[in-house]
Design an enzyme around this catalytic site. Structure first.
Site, short mmCIF file in Angstrom:
data_model
loop_
_atom_site.label_atom_id
_atom_site.label_comp_id
_atom_site.label_asym_id
_atom_site.label_seq_id
_atom_site.Cartn_x
_atom_site.Cartn_y
_atom_site.Cartn_z
CG LEU A 188 49.10 -23.67 -70.37
CD1 LEU A 188 48.90 -23.42 -68.88
CD2 LEU A 188 47.77 -23.61 -71.07
CG ASN A 245 52.01 -16.85 -73.83
OD1 ASN A 245 52.10 -17.59 -72.85
ND2 ASN A 245 52.84 -15.87 -74.05
CB CYS A 246 47.35 -19.34 -70.66
SG CYS A 246 46.59 -20.02 -72.10
CB VAL A 247 52.30 -18.91 -68.58
CG1 VAL A 247 53.20 -18.77 -67.38
CG2 VAL A 247 51.53 -20.22 -68.49
#
Lengths: 428, 114
Positions: free
Chosen positions: A209, A241-243
């Protein structure tokens, strides 16, 4: 390398019988788009929603935002290494559905953030309240693990964006803008009176992530390398990138990187923009030392007078930012840093996790800890229960009436460190 | 050596030093080892998940003891400052979310070279 970018201005999005662009309206065949996005054995279902500026709609958790583009001339295709082979991109001609966006939502881990409000105070903090959004809600098959889930949602978004981008292939663009960077010796000699400038493009690469890809390669695995700036406009860099919603770089913003756009705007006028060095933000200190050494070497190799360095994320990447700054400044090359701040809810605390006296020219993209109350929306697309455990929120962030009180770090792009937003600070 | 409060990391790396403490406790243990001569191998603020959001933290340090490494000391002290100043709002997580936090922490520490 020369690329013409043809912007087809999209003023509205509607469901229609055929996917097409007519008079500035993007018509979307809902079933066809859902079928394209769901073309993966690991996907159980895909739902498609439309969200337009000003509507009482909240989208969460947003995984990525992607701009529909299509390659109409020149080698390669959009999102090389994912949607096409790995041919070098960044030359020829690319059409863009400017004003439209694919937004993916999927609950990959339980604590994810990432809000887009299409109206109200939250909308002021995200650039994607101003785009005509085609929202893809992806439900994977049962039992899928987090790494694969992230990949599945990422690829579904790219397929949707490429499918919609095709609608612009034969449409005459409203605006055509050429961008050109010549081979290095030729470019360096082109404007002898102007300062030579490069761009150090730091990419988040710390693991699950927290990944970014260049031509399909996990940037965690590369050593810093040179890139023609136009490559980004064909999707050479994409986000996994998910954070940290506020200061991650969605794929949309990579393709529209405002640092590159502004450097091109001054190219040949006040500066000579030689190109980009892309580098990573890894976990280990040895990786950080190696990558900052290589970045400083490449910048020195280019023989530039100054660089702009942009960061992605907060905390650990502050160390990479400071290393890049120190090592480049010590070669007599001036640096300007772009970052954001976690300065506490009152803005009064130390902003970064690392610092250096050589970082004497810094642009901030805002304080991610600022608290905002976002009123309830008529419609919530995605997984509203996520707000209970949202990063940047806290237990009780989601009120019984549906409003959310949280730090602006929950909002997509709120403090984007490429500057794709409205927040900053000035010395007065 | 890995100092961790993440049971998944302890299971994958049996040589790690596991303690069922909070993130502050991990940072303090790392700081103590740095004072004894260890060096940081991984950055204590791994990931974009803030240290007050995830209850799990793993930090890799060198097992070779040398003179005090001031850079390592500065980094761990700065990380402790960041942890102290972030919001003290409380989070209540269910087991599935705790599992997700453990996996992210494990994935980050996997990136550390032996």
């Amino acid at each position: 390398m020369r690329l013409e970018v043809g912007d087809i201005i999209i003023k509205d999005v509607q469901f229609g019988e055929a996917t097409a662009v007519q008079d500035g309206v993007l018509y979307v065949n809902e079933k066809e788009l859902a079928a394209v996005a769901a073309n993966d054995d690991r996907i159980k279902s895909v739902e498609v929603f439309l969200a337009r500026p000003g509507e009482s709609v909240r989208i969460l958790p947003v995984k990525d935002v992607i701009e529909p583009r299509v390659k109409v001339e020149g080698p390669g295709g959009i999102f090389p290494g994912f949607m096409t082979d790995v041919e070098q991109v960044g030359s020829g001609r690319t059409h863009v559905l400017k004003g439209a966006a694919v937004v993916t939502t999927g609950k990959i881990v339980g604590f994810q953030e990432g809000i887009i409000d299409m109206t109200g105070p939250g909308a002021e903090y995200t650039p994607f309240s101003q785009t005509q959004n085609v929202v893809i809600k992806v439900e994977p098959v049962d039992g899928i693990l987090q790494h694969e889930h992230e990949l599945v949602v990422r690829l579904a978004g790219f397929r949707a964006a490429v499918y919609l981008g095709e609608a612009g292939r034969d449409v005459k663009p409203d605006v055509i803008t050429p961008y050109e960077t010549k081979p290095i010796l030729e470019q360096a000699a082109a404007y002898p009176g102007l300062p030579k400038v490069a761009y150090v493009y730091m990419l988040q690469t710390q693991g699950l992530l927290h990944n970014t890809y260049y031509y399909g390669v996990d940037v965690r695995q590369i050593v810093p390398t040179l890139m023609y700036p136009t490559e980004i406009m064909d999707g050479a860099i994409v986000s996994g990138n998910c954070v940290s919603a506020c200061d991650k770089n969605p794929t949309y913003i990579h393709a529209n990187n405002p640092v590159i756009m502004d450097l091109y705007a001054q190219h040949g006028k006040t500066i000579n923009f030689l190109g980009c060095v892309i580098t990573n933000e890894n976990v280990t200190l040895q990786d950080k030392e190696r990558s900052s050494n290589m970045t400083a070497k490449l910048v020195g190799f280019l023989g530039v007078d100054a660089v702009i360095i942009s960061e992605e994320g907060f905390g650990n990447p502050d160390a990479d930012l400071v290393m890049n700054c120190n090592k480049i400044e010590k070669q007599g090359i001036k640096t300007v840093l772009i970052t954001d701040e976690y300065a506490g809810q009152d803005g009064g605390s130390q902003s970064l996790a690392d610092s250096t006296p050589l970082g004497n020219a810094v642009v901030t993209a805002g304080n991610a800890n600022m608290v905002l109350t976002m009123p309830p929306m008529d419609t919530v697309i995605g997984y509203p229960e996520v707000a209970h455990v949202i990063a940047g929120g806290w237990e009780g962030s989601l009120k019984p009436d549906g409003s959310i009180e949280a730090e602006i770090q929950v909002i997509i792009g709120a403090t984007n460190e490429l500057g794709y937003g409205k927040l900053s600070a000035k010395t007065v | 050596m890995i100092i961790t409060n993440n049971p998944d990391v302890a299971a994958m790396y049996p040589d790690s030093r596991y303690s069922a403490c909070n993130v502050q406790g991990i940072f303090e243990a790392v700081r103590d080892e740095i004072h004894k001569g260890a060096r940081l191998l991984s950055h204590p603020l791994s990931g974009s998940i803030k240290p007050n959001e995830s209850p799990y933290k793993s930090v890799a340090i060198s097992a070779k003891y040398a003179n005090l490494d001031f850079r390592s000391l500065q980094i761990i002290e700065d990380a402790m400052t960041v942890l102290r100043r972030l919001t003290d709002k409380k989070y209540i997580y269910d087991e599935s979310i705790l599992a997700d936090f453990r996996i992210i922490d494990l994935d980050h520490i996997k990136g550390v070279s032996p």
